[in-house]
Design a protein around this motif. Structure first.
Motif, PDB file in Angstrom:
ATOM      1  N   ASN A   1      -2.036 -37.421 -18.954  1.00  0.00           N
ATOM      2  CA  ASN A   1      -0.631 -37.058 -19.052  1.00  0.00           C
ATOM      3  C   ASN A   1      -0.467 -36.531 -20.467  1.00  0.00           C
ATOM      4  O   ASN A   1      -1.019 -37.103 -21.411  1.00  0.00           O
ATOM      5  CB  ASN A   1       0.270 -38.282 -18.872  1.00  0.00           C
ATOM      6  CG  ASN A   1       0.229 -38.805 -17.452  1.00  0.00           C
ATOM      7  OD1 ASN A   1       0.666 -38.136 -16.523  1.00  0.00           O
ATOM      8  ND2 ASN A   1      -0.308 -40.009 -17.275  1.00  0.00           N
TER       9      ASN A   1
ATOM     10  N   ARG B   1       0.262 -43.574 -16.563  1.00  0.00           N
ATOM     11  CA  ARG B   1       1.622 -43.077 -16.697  1.00  0.00           C
ATOM     12  C   ARG B   1       2.523 -44.035 -17.475  1.00  0.00           C
ATOM     13  O   ARG B   1       3.284 -43.627 -18.369  1.00  0.00           O
ATOM     14  CB  ARG B   1       2.206 -42.825 -15.299  1.00  0.00           C
ATOM     15  CG  ARG B   1       3.533 -42.123 -15.271  1.00  0.00           C
ATOM     16  CD  ARG B   1       3.408 -40.684 -15.765  1.00  0.00           C
ATOM     17  NE  ARG B   1       4.724 -40.129 -16.046  1.00  0.00           N
ATOM     18  CZ  ARG B   1       5.521 -39.627 -15.120  1.00  0.00           C
ATOM     19  NH1 ARG B   1       5.128 -39.576 -13.882  1.00  0.00           N
ATOM     20  NH2 ARG B   1       6.704 -39.145 -15.446  1.00  0.00           N
TER      21      ARG B   1
ATOM     22  N   TYR C   1       1.985 -31.692 -19.308  1.00  0.00           N
ATOM     23  CA  TYR C   1       1.443 -31.768 -17.944  1.00  0.00           C
ATOM     24  C   TYR C   1       1.202 -33.212 -17.568  1.00  0.00           C
ATOM     25  O   TYR C   1       1.272 -34.103 -18.418  1.00  0.00           O
ATOM     26  CB  TYR C   1       0.173 -30.925 -17.769  1.00  0.00           C
ATOM     27  CG  TYR C   1      -0.917 -31.146 -18.782  1.00  0.00           C
ATOM     28  CD1 TYR C   1      -1.822 -32.194 -18.630  1.00  0.00           C
ATOM     29  CD2 TYR C   1      -1.062 -30.314 -19.883  1.00  0.00           C
ATOM     30  CE1 TYR C   1      -2.835 -32.394 -19.559  1.00  0.00           C
ATOM     31  CE2 TYR C   1      -2.071 -30.515 -20.830  1.00  0.00           C
ATOM     32  CZ  TYR C   1      -2.952 -31.556 -20.655  1.00  0.00           C
ATOM     33  OH  TYR C   1      -3.957 -31.758 -21.560  1.00  0.00           O
ATOM     34  N   ARG C   2       0.931 -33.437 -16.304  1.00  0.00           N
ATOM     35  CA  ARG C   2       0.789 -34.810 -15.809  1.00  0.00           C
ATOM     36  C   ARG C   2      -0.576 -35.041 -15.164  1.00  0.00           C
ATOM     37  O   ARG C   2      -1.257 -34.099 -14.771  1.00  0.00           O
ATOM     38  CB  ARG C   2       1.894 -35.101 -14.793  1.00  0.00           C
ATOM     39  CG  ARG C   2       3.242 -35.341 -15.455  1.00  0.00           C
ATOM     40  CD  ARG C   2       4.363 -35.184 -14.478  1.00  0.00           C
ATOM     41  NE  ARG C   2       4.355 -36.234 -13.451  1.00  0.00           N
ATOM     42  CZ  ARG C   2       5.211 -36.280 -12.451  1.00  0.00           C
ATOM     43  NH1 ARG C   2       6.122 -35.351 -12.310  1.00  0.00           N
ATOM     44  NH2 ARG C   2       5.149 -37.256 -11.560  1.00  0.00           N
TER      45      ARG C   2
ATOM     46  N   MET D   1      -3.068 -35.650 -12.426  1.00  0.00           N
ATOM     47  CA  MET D   1      -3.052 -35.332 -10.996  1.00  0.00           C
ATOM     48  C   MET D   1      -3.450 -36.519 -10.118  1.00  0.00           C
ATOM     49  O   MET D   1      -3.296 -36.464  -8.900  1.00  0.00           O
ATOM     50  CB  MET D   1      -3.953 -34.143 -10.697  1.00  0.00           C
ATOM     51  CG  MET D   1      -5.426 -34.421 -10.847  1.00  0.00           C
ATOM     52  SD  MET D   1      -6.397 -33.092 -10.104  1.00  0.00           S
ATOM     53  CE  MET D   1      -7.492 -32.652 -11.414  1.00  0.00           C
TER      54      MET D   1
ATOM     55  N   GLU E   1      -1.996 -39.180  -9.640  1.00  0.00           N
ATOM     56  CA  GLU E   1      -0.796 -39.545  -8.870  1.00  0.00           C
ATOM     57  C   GLU E   1      -0.786 -38.855  -7.506  1.00  0.00           C
ATOM     58  O   GLU E   1      -0.492 -39.462  -6.483  1.00  0.00           O
ATOM     59  CB  GLU E   1       0.446 -39.044  -9.629  1.00  0.00           C
ATOM     60  CG  GLU E   1       1.298 -40.119 -10.248  1.00  0.00           C
ATOM     61  CD  GLU E   1       2.425 -39.496 -11.054  1.00  0.00           C
ATOM     62  OE1 GLU E   1       3.386 -38.980 -10.448  1.00  0.00           O
ATOM     63  OE2 GLU E   1       2.329 -39.526 -12.304  1.00  0.00           O
ATOM     64  N   ILE E   2      -1.110 -37.562  -7.512  1.00  0.00           N
ATOM     65  CA  ILE E   2      -1.069 -36.763  -6.283  1.00  0.00           C
ATOM     66  C   ILE E   2      -2.291 -37.072  -5.411  1.00  0.00           C
ATOM     67  O   ILE E   2      -2.178 -37.250  -4.198  1.00  0.00           O
ATOM     68  CB  ILE E   2      -1.047 -35.253  -6.612  1.00  0.00           C
ATOM     69  CG1 ILE E   2       0.135 -34.928  -7.540  1.00  0.00           C
ATOM     70  CG2 ILE E   2      -1.008 -34.406  -5.342  1.00  0.00           C
ATOM     71  CD1 ILE E   2       1.497 -35.133  -6.945  1.00  0.00           C
TER      72      ILE E   2
ATOM     73  N   ALA F   1      -4.262 -29.703 -12.011  1.00  0.00           N
ATOM     74  CA  ALA F   1      -3.197 -30.709 -12.112  1.00  0.00           C
ATOM     75  C   ALA F   1      -1.857 -30.068 -11.773  1.00  0.00           C
ATOM     76  O   ALA F   1      -1.064 -30.605 -11.001  1.00  0.00           O
ATOM     77  CB  ALA F   1      -3.169 -31.318 -13.505  1.00  0.00           C
ATOM     78  N   THR F   2      -1.635 -28.893 -12.336  1.00  0.00           N
ATOM     79  CA  THR F   2      -0.374 -28.196 -12.050  1.00  0.00           C
ATOM     80  C   THR F   2      -0.318 -27.770 -10.581  1.00  0.00           C
ATOM     81  O   THR F   2       0.702 -27.944  -9.916  1.00  0.00           O
ATOM     82  CB  THR F   2      -0.213 -26.979 -12.981  1.00  0.00           C
ATOM     83  OG1 THR F   2      -0.375 -27.427 -14.327  1.00  0.00           O
ATOM     84  CG2 THR F   2       1.144 -26.340 -12.830  1.00  0.00           C
TER      85      THR F   2
ATOM     86  N   SER G   1      -1.691 -29.244  -8.181  1.00  0.00           N
ATOM     87  CA  SER G   1      -1.471 -30.476  -7.412  1.00  0.00           C
ATOM     88  C   SER G   1       0.005 -30.826  -7.365  1.00  0.00           C
ATOM     89  O   SER G   1       0.547 -31.128  -6.295  1.00  0.00           O
ATOM     90  CB  SER G   1      -2.251 -31.642  -8.030  1.00  0.00           C
ATOM     91  OG  SER G   1      -3.648 -31.404  -7.953  1.00  0.00           O
ATOM     92  N   PHE G   2       0.662 -30.776  -8.511  1.00  0.00           N
ATOM     93  CA  PHE G   2       2.088 -31.128  -8.543  1.00  0.00           C
ATOM     94  C   PHE G   2       2.953 -30.075  -7.870  1.00  0.00           C
ATOM     95  O   PHE G   2       4.079 -30.334  -7.477  1.00  0.00           O
ATOM     96  CB  PHE G   2       2.557 -31.391  -9.982  1.00  0.00           C
ATOM     97  CG  PHE G   2       2.155 -32.764 -10.471  1.00  0.00           C
ATOM     98  CD1 PHE G   2       2.909 -33.886 -10.136  1.00  0.00           C
ATOM     99  CD2 PHE G   2       0.997 -32.952 -11.206  1.00  0.00           C
ATOM    100  CE1 PHE G   2       2.529 -35.149 -10.540  1.00  0.00           C
ATOM    101  CE2 PHE G   2       0.609 -34.220 -11.622  1.00  0.00           C
ATOM    102  CZ  PHE G   2       1.386 -35.325 -11.291  1.00  0.00           C
TER     103      PHE G   2
ATOM    104  N   PRO H   1      -3.140 -30.320  -3.685  1.00  0.00           N
ATOM    105  CA  PRO H   1      -4.046 -31.229  -4.402  1.00  0.00           C
ATOM    106  C   PRO H   1      -5.345 -30.507  -4.771  1.00  0.00           C
ATOM    107  O   PRO H   1      -5.998 -29.942  -3.889  1.00  0.00           O
ATOM    108  CB  PRO H   1      -4.317 -32.350  -3.394  1.00  0.00           C
ATOM    109  CG  PRO H   1      -3.189 -32.278  -2.413  1.00  0.00           C
ATOM    110  CD  PRO H   1      -2.783 -30.831  -2.351  1.00  0.00           C
TER     111      PRO H   1
END
Ligand SMILES: [Zn+2]
Length: 396
Positions: free
Chosen positions: A202, A277, A311-312, A314, A316-317, A351-352, A354-355, A359
């Motif tokens: 993250n 997170r 960015y976060r 991925m 999570e996804i 990652a982007t 995915s969000f 995925p």
């Protein structure tokens, strides 16, 4: 290797200072060539959109998941990508490699090299990068699709996306998930051929603004507040064990990357990185609180912190929708490769994606030491990746 060697000879370095999309006109040199090659392979809708993103689709077995593949055409800014002269070292002896431009790739610096003994290694002449990041990824995708079509085996429907400007962080911009159309996808943009990456940092950046109190140093006692000293105190309070140079694997960090100003006032920028997170949110909170506490000790100073998420992770996804990971497991097994999973200590375009609804874990390319003149490609790992991608597209 023919495709790889052709692609790396095309200069596609992206340009951070440019506001254009793609950032460098020359990225089209490879995009246009790839479009022609995809059309020739029978991917009839191959098209470059107004943002320089090349999309193409291939039909497949009815009822099978549509699988996306992505690589980027640009190369990094740290070393030149112009006039790349690949050198092929057959039956590599496992020792240091001397390059004509006067530098060497030393086993002591890159212990992994020893594992490539007996392999064919591709380097440059030492004056440029090689561009395996990410032209090896592109060549792997192109070879896999070509072989799949030639072998006439049942396969998944495939979506291909080649992006510009990944190296300057603009790769996932303008991503059209619907047009891509994949149920899940893979970026082919890593190194090790046995590795799948489903987790990344993250990421946020924090702008810290400090106004001290300027007084003639001769009369400063008890009055002067030095902005630089306040930043020092803030920085130390975050902990020297939480810096990039002191952390690895899943450990997060604060990275002070820029300072501009003087003793009266300054601006500083931190990068904040953490896989978890909750810990990530806590780190942002902590920076704000530490700045607040410091400001309470020096009420006549002014310390402001502005944080923006970049960015976060991925994971999570992928945790919620593990199809891409589960499918990759089957493909690795079918290819006879023992799959490894590692967290990325950075970001990834996947990652982007995915969000944004697709995925997208990351896979390797068989090329190593990216972004510098000591980059090289292992033919064995590269061919292993072509086989793996073919398995990804054929295992049900
Ligand atoms: Zn890359």
């Amino acid at each position: 290797m023919d495709k790889f060697l052709r692609y790396v000879r095309i200069d596609t370095q992206s340009d951070e200072r440019s506001n254009l999309t793609p950032s460098a006109e020359k990225e089209y040199d490879l995009l246009n060539l790839l479009k022609e090659e995809l059309l020739a392979l029978g991917l009839e809708d191959a098209e470059i959109d107004q943002y320089g993103r090349l999309y193409a689709h291939l039909g497949g077995e009815e009822g099978w998941a549509r699988i996306g593949l992505n690589s980027h055409v640009d190369t990094a800014g740290e070393a030149s990508g112009k006039d790349v002269k690949p050198i092929i070292h057959e039956n590599y002896d496992g020792k240091d490699i001397e390059l004509p431009a006067g530098i060497s790739i030393q086993v002591a610096d890159f212990p992994r090299l020893a594992a490539h003994k007996g392999d064919t290694i591709v380097t440059t002449d030492g004056s440029t990068l090689l561009g395996g990041d990410d032209k090896a990824g592109i060549a792997i995708i192109m070879n896999a699709i070509e072989e799949l079509i030639a072998e006439k085996v049942p396969h998944h429907p495939v979506s291909v996306l080649f992006t510009p400007d990944e190296e300057i962080g603009r790769g996932p911009e303008h991503f059209d998930c619907k047009k891509f159309g994949a149920d899940f996808a893979y970026t082919i943009d890593g190194a090790d051929s046995d590795l799948i990456e489903c987790e990344n940092f993250n990421a946020a950046h924090a702008d810290v603004e400090i106004e001290g109190l300027a007084i003639h140093p001769g009369e400063a006692k008890g009055k002067l507040i030095n902005a630089i000293s306040l930043l020092e105190q803030l920085d130390l309070s975050l902990g020297i064990s939480r810096r990039p140079e002191a952390t690895e694997l899943y450990e997060g960090f604060y990275h002070l990357i820029a300072v501009e100003g003087d003793s009266a006032s300054l601006k500083a920028r931190y990068l904040i990185r953490e896989h978890d997170r909750a810990k990530f949110e806590a780190m942002k909170e902590e920076l704000i609180n530490k700045a607040k506490s410091l400001n309470e000790v020096y009420p006549k100073a002014k310390i402001d912190v502005h944080i923006k998420d970049d960015y976060r992770n991925m994971k999570e996804i992928i945790d919620k929708d593990p199809r891409a990971l589960e499918h990759a497991k089957k493909a690795f097994e079918a290819a006879g490769i023992k799959m490894r999973q590692d967290p990325i200590r950075g970001g990834t375009d996947g990652a982007t994606f995915s969000f944004l609804g697709c995925p997208t874990p990351n896979l390797g390319t068989g090329s190593y030491n990216h972004h510098g003149e000591r980059e090289y490609l292992s033919l064995r790992d590269y061919e292993e990746m072509i086989e793996l991608v073919k398995k990804i597209l054929t295992v049900d």
